[in-house]
Design a protein around this motif. Structure first.
Motif, PDB file in Angstrom:
ATOM      1  N   LEU A   1       0.850  -1.190   0.000  1.00  0.00           N
ATOM      2  CA  LEU A   1       0.000   0.000   0.000  1.00  0.00           C
ATOM      3  C   LEU A   1       0.889   1.244   0.000  1.00  0.00           C
ATOM      4  CD1 LEU A   1      -2.677  -1.004   2.689  1.00  0.00           C
ATOM      5  CD2 LEU A   1      -2.833  -1.262   0.199  1.00  0.00           C
ATOM      6  N   VAL A   2       0.661   2.125  -0.972  1.00  0.00           N
ATOM      7  CA  VAL A   2       1.462   3.344  -1.085  1.00  0.00           C
ATOM      8  C   VAL A   2       0.533   4.556  -1.122  1.00  0.00           C
ATOM      9  CG1 VAL A   2       3.247   4.567  -2.386  1.00  0.00           C
ATOM     10  CG2 VAL A   2       3.161   2.057  -2.452  1.00  0.00           C
ATOM     11  N   PRO A   3       0.294   5.215   0.017  1.00  0.00           N
ATOM     12  CA  PRO A   3      -0.515   6.439   0.010  1.00  0.00           C
ATOM     13  C   PRO A   3       0.287   7.579  -0.618  1.00  0.00           C
ATOM     14  CG  PRO A   3       0.391   6.080   2.181  1.00  0.00           C
ATOM     15  CD  PRO A   3       0.803   4.889   1.366  1.00  0.00           C
ATOM     16  N   ALA A   4      -0.375   8.408  -1.410  1.00  0.00           N
ATOM     17  CA  ALA A   4       0.352   9.481  -2.099  1.00  0.00           C
ATOM     18  C   ALA A   4      -0.539  10.703  -2.267  1.00  0.00           C
ATOM     19  CB  ALA A   4       0.833   8.990  -3.465  1.00  0.00           C
TER      20      ALA A   4
ATOM     21  N   ALA B   1      -3.967   7.354  -4.393  1.00  0.00           N
ATOM     22  CA  ALA B   1      -3.843   8.788  -4.685  1.00  0.00           C
ATOM     23  C   ALA B   1      -4.923   9.547  -3.925  1.00  0.00           C
ATOM     24  CB  ALA B   1      -3.966   9.018  -6.189  1.00  0.00           C
ATOM     25  N   ASN B   2      -4.506  10.223  -2.862  1.00  0.00           N
ATOM     26  CA  ASN B   2      -5.440  10.876  -1.941  1.00  0.00           C
ATOM     27  C   ASN B   2      -5.549  12.366  -2.250  1.00  0.00           C
ATOM     28  OD1 ASN B   2      -6.812  11.935   0.246  1.00  0.00           O
ATOM     29  ND2 ASN B   2      -5.101  11.689   1.665  1.00  0.00           N
TER      30      ASN B   2
ATOM     31  N   MET C   1      -5.803   3.689  -6.930  1.00  0.00           N
ATOM     32  CA  MET C   1      -7.049   4.159  -6.310  1.00  0.00           C
ATOM     33  C   MET C   1      -7.020   5.687  -6.287  1.00  0.00           C
ATOM     34  SD  MET C   1      -7.640   1.871  -2.873  1.00  0.00           S
ATOM     35  CE  MET C   1      -9.154   2.756  -2.464  1.00  0.00           C
ATOM     36  N   GLU C   2      -7.971   6.312  -6.944  1.00  0.00           N
ATOM     37  CA  GLU C   2      -8.062   7.769  -6.884  1.00  0.00           C
ATOM     38  C   GLU C   2      -9.164   8.155  -5.912  1.00  0.00           C
ATOM     39  OE1 GLU C   2      -7.147  10.682 -10.029  1.00  0.00           O
ATOM     40  OE2 GLU C   2      -7.533   8.996 -11.386  1.00  0.00           O
ATOM     41  N   LEU C   3      -8.788   8.868  -4.868  1.00  0.00           N
ATOM     42  CA  LEU C   3      -9.721   9.263  -3.824  1.00  0.00           C
ATOM     43  C   LEU C   3      -9.776  10.781  -3.725  1.00  0.00           C
ATOM     44  CD1 LEU C   3      -8.550   6.791  -1.025  1.00  0.00           C
ATOM     45  CD2 LEU C   3     -10.468   6.487  -2.592  1.00  0.00           C
ATOM     46  N   PRO C   4     -10.896  11.331  -3.238  1.00  0.00           N
ATOM     47  CA  PRO C   4     -10.936  12.773  -2.962  1.00  0.00           C
ATOM     48  C   PRO C   4     -10.063  13.083  -1.757  1.00  0.00           C
ATOM     49  CG  PRO C   4     -12.885  11.714  -2.104  1.00  0.00           C
ATOM     50  CD  PRO C   4     -12.157  10.662  -2.885  1.00  0.00           C
ATOM     51  N   ARG C   5      -9.855  14.361  -1.470  1.00  0.00           N
ATOM     52  CA  ARG C   5      -9.084  14.738  -0.285  1.00  0.00           C
ATOM     53  C   ARG C   5      -9.836  14.248   0.943  1.00  0.00           C
ATOM     54  NH1 ARG C   5      -5.224  18.766   0.805  1.00  0.00           N
ATOM     55  NH2 ARG C   5      -4.223  18.157   2.741  1.00  0.00           N
ATOM     56  N   LEU C   6      -9.216  13.373   1.703  1.00  0.00           N
ATOM     57  CA  LEU C   6      -9.874  12.715   2.826  1.00  0.00           C
ATOM     58  C   LEU C   6      -9.718  13.506   4.117  1.00  0.00           C
ATOM     59  CD1 LEU C   6      -8.670   9.084   2.048  1.00  0.00           C
ATOM     60  CD2 LEU C   6     -10.865  10.106   1.444  1.00  0.00           C
ATOM     61  N   LYS C   7     -10.721  13.436   4.959  1.00  0.00           N
ATOM     62  CA  LYS C   7     -10.711  14.160   6.226  1.00  0.00           C
ATOM     63  C   LYS C   7      -9.555  13.709   7.106  1.00  0.00           C
ATOM     64  CE  LYS C   7     -13.470  14.965  10.405  1.00  0.00           C
ATOM     65  NZ  LYS C   7     -14.753  14.700  11.098  1.00  0.00           N
ATOM     66  N   HIS C   8      -9.319  12.396   7.150  1.00  0.00           N
ATOM     67  CA  HIS C   8      -8.291  11.856   8.041  1.00  0.00           C
ATOM     68  C   HIS C   8      -6.990  11.535   7.304  1.00  0.00           C
ATOM     69  CE1 HIS C   8     -11.249  11.699  11.223  1.00  0.00           C
ATOM     70  NE2 HIS C   8     -12.069  11.024  10.434  1.00  0.00           N
TER      71      HIS C   8
ATOM     72  N   GLU D   1      -6.832   7.476   6.783  1.00  0.00           N
ATOM     73  CA  GLU D   1      -8.051   7.067   6.076  1.00  0.00           C
ATOM     74  C   GLU D   1      -7.714   6.466   4.720  1.00  0.00           C
ATOM     75  OE1 GLU D   1     -12.471   8.833   4.870  1.00  0.00           O
ATOM     76  OE2 GLU D   1     -11.026  10.102   5.946  1.00  0.00           O
ATOM     77  N   ALA D   2      -6.726   7.029   4.039  1.00  0.00           N
ATOM     78  CA  ALA D   2      -6.307   6.463   2.760  1.00  0.00           C
ATOM     79  C   ALA D   2      -5.813   5.033   2.944  1.00  0.00           C
ATOM     80  CB  ALA D   2      -5.208   7.329   2.144  1.00  0.00           C
ATOM     81  N   MET D   3      -5.014   4.802   3.987  1.00  0.00           N
ATOM     82  CA  MET D   3      -4.504   3.453   4.254  1.00  0.00           C
ATOM     83  C   MET D   3      -5.641   2.490   4.584  1.00  0.00           C
ATOM     84  SD  MET D   3      -1.249   3.249   3.793  1.00  0.00           S
ATOM     85  CE  MET D   3      -0.709   1.830   4.748  1.00  0.00           C
ATOM     86  N   ASN D   4      -6.594   2.934   5.404  1.00  0.00           N
ATOM     87  CA  ASN D   4      -7.713   2.058   5.761  1.00  0.00           C
ATOM     88  C   ASN D   4      -8.568   1.707   4.549  1.00  0.00           C
ATOM     89  OD1 ASN D   4      -7.174   1.700   8.488  1.00  0.00           O
ATOM     90  ND2 ASN D   4      -8.374   3.472   9.122  1.00  0.00           N
TER      91      ASN D   4
END
Length: 359
Positions: free
Chosen positions: A6-9, A37-38, A56-63, A67-70
């Motif tokens: 898992l690579v959060p970015a 991609a957070n 995985m393209e995600l919106p800007r997450l609150k946490h 949260e991206a890792m979870n």
């Protein structure tokens, strides 16, 4: 074994390619490489899609990172036997995943973190490289670590599932902590798992290039750790951490008293230099030199900065500043009951909102 990385970015288009290439060059290939991609506003996802990885393209997450890792873990890694966590500006040595797979066979394996080093030039990066070398050696000497750094660590999939089953989280990573790596490592140790520094896995990562960015990073680390320790309390798992905090607070006080005494002696014209008084700086010099010779990829400047004392002593004063300021932040929060976004403070210190954000 099924191994998932898992690579959060967040806005890491300039480094994500090198990170992925280091994963593809492993002697033991991962079964899945997931780039999370957070909320990116640059080409991080575009660059990542050039490689055989899941994006995985995600919106800007609150946490943010937790949260991206979870989210990535719940979708792609929940059933993995081994989960590797990496930052998008980290490069792993080719033997990393193969060696972590072997280590995971050990009894009560919870997680293993890599031996981090910084190869960038400059005073601030060299000082961080020295810090990393010292902390890594301490972890190896103790046989355990209190932080499995998310920048480059491997976790038991079984252990992560046990932590994720707790009622206070959506996955292994907590949203209550500003230092989610420290919190997760504590939960693994609390559950009876072993967490340690790998003797064979090395990772290369970026350092903070100036005092402002380093201060912002360490304020988040230190204040977040203090807040977690207050929540965990004093017990057999935290007693050493509390001892370190006490020593960290005593250090700046002793230095300030030393300066006060010297200044007063000069003012009163009573300063006398005796030969045995030089033993203390020579002791510090020997300790710094011992650390310097263990720095990977060291050069003459690393040795020079260690033996001349002044560069390392200057950093010690700066460190004392952020330690005191961090406890001040914790006390402020207790009094006002107002939380401060330590991630946002670090981003601002790095000036990365307009350039790139380091997860």
């Amino acid at each position: 074994m099924n191994i998932t990385v898992l690579v959060p970015a967040h806005n890491e288009e300039h480094t994500i390619g090198e990170t992925i290439e280091s994963l593809l060059a492993q002697t033991r290939k991962a079964d899945q490489i997931v780039i999370i991609a957070n909320g990116c506003t640059d080409r991080t996802a575009v660059v990542a899609r050039k490689y055989p990885v899941i994006v995985m393209e995600l919106p800007r997450l609150k946490h943010r990172k937790s949260e991206a890792m979870n989210r990535g873990w719940n979708i792609y890694a929940r059933h993995a036997d081994l989960v590797v966590s990496m930052d998008a500006d980290t490069v792993l040595a080719p033997n990393a995943i193969e060696d972590w797979e072997k280590e995971s066979q050990k009894r009560l394996f919870g997680g293993s973190t890599s031996k981090f080093t910084i190869q960038q030039p400059g005073y601030w990066c060299r000082m961080q490289k020295s810090e990393y070398a010292y902390n890594i050696q301490q972890g190896l000497n103790h046989g355990w670590t209190n932080v499995l750094a998310g920048a480059g660590s491997a976790f038991s999939g079984f252990a992560l599932r046990e932590i994720a089953d707790r009622d206070d989280r959506e996955g292994p990573w907590s949203y209550e902590s500003a230092v989610e790596d420290f919190e997760l490592t504590y939960r693994l140790r609390e559950a009876g798992y072993r967490t340690y520094v790998s003797r064979t896995v090395r990772a290369y990562t970026d350092g903070m290039k100036n005092m402002k960015s380093l201060w912002g990073q360490r304020m988040k680390w230190q204040a977040g750790t203090c807040q977690d320790l207050l929540r965990f309390g004093v017990n057999r798992l935290t007693i050493r951490d509390w001892g370190s905090q006490i020593l960290n607070l005593i250090g700046p006080v002793i230095r300030m008293l030393w300066v006060t005494v010297i200044t007063l002696a000069l003012y009163l014209d009573t300063l006398t230099i005796v030969w045995w008084g030089l033993l203390v700086p020579f002791l510090f010099m020997a300790i710094n030199l011992k650390t310097a010779v263990r720095i990977p990829f060291k050069d003459k400047w690393d040795i020079f900065m260690a033996v001349t004392i002044i560069p390392t002593e200057f950093l010690a004063w700066i460190r004392g500043g952020w330690i005191i300021a961090s406890w001040g932040e914790v006390i402020r929060k207790k009094i006002t009951h107002k939380d401060r976004d330590l991630w946002a403070a670090q981003y601002k210190a790095e000036g990365v909102e307009s350039v790139r954000i380091r997860n």
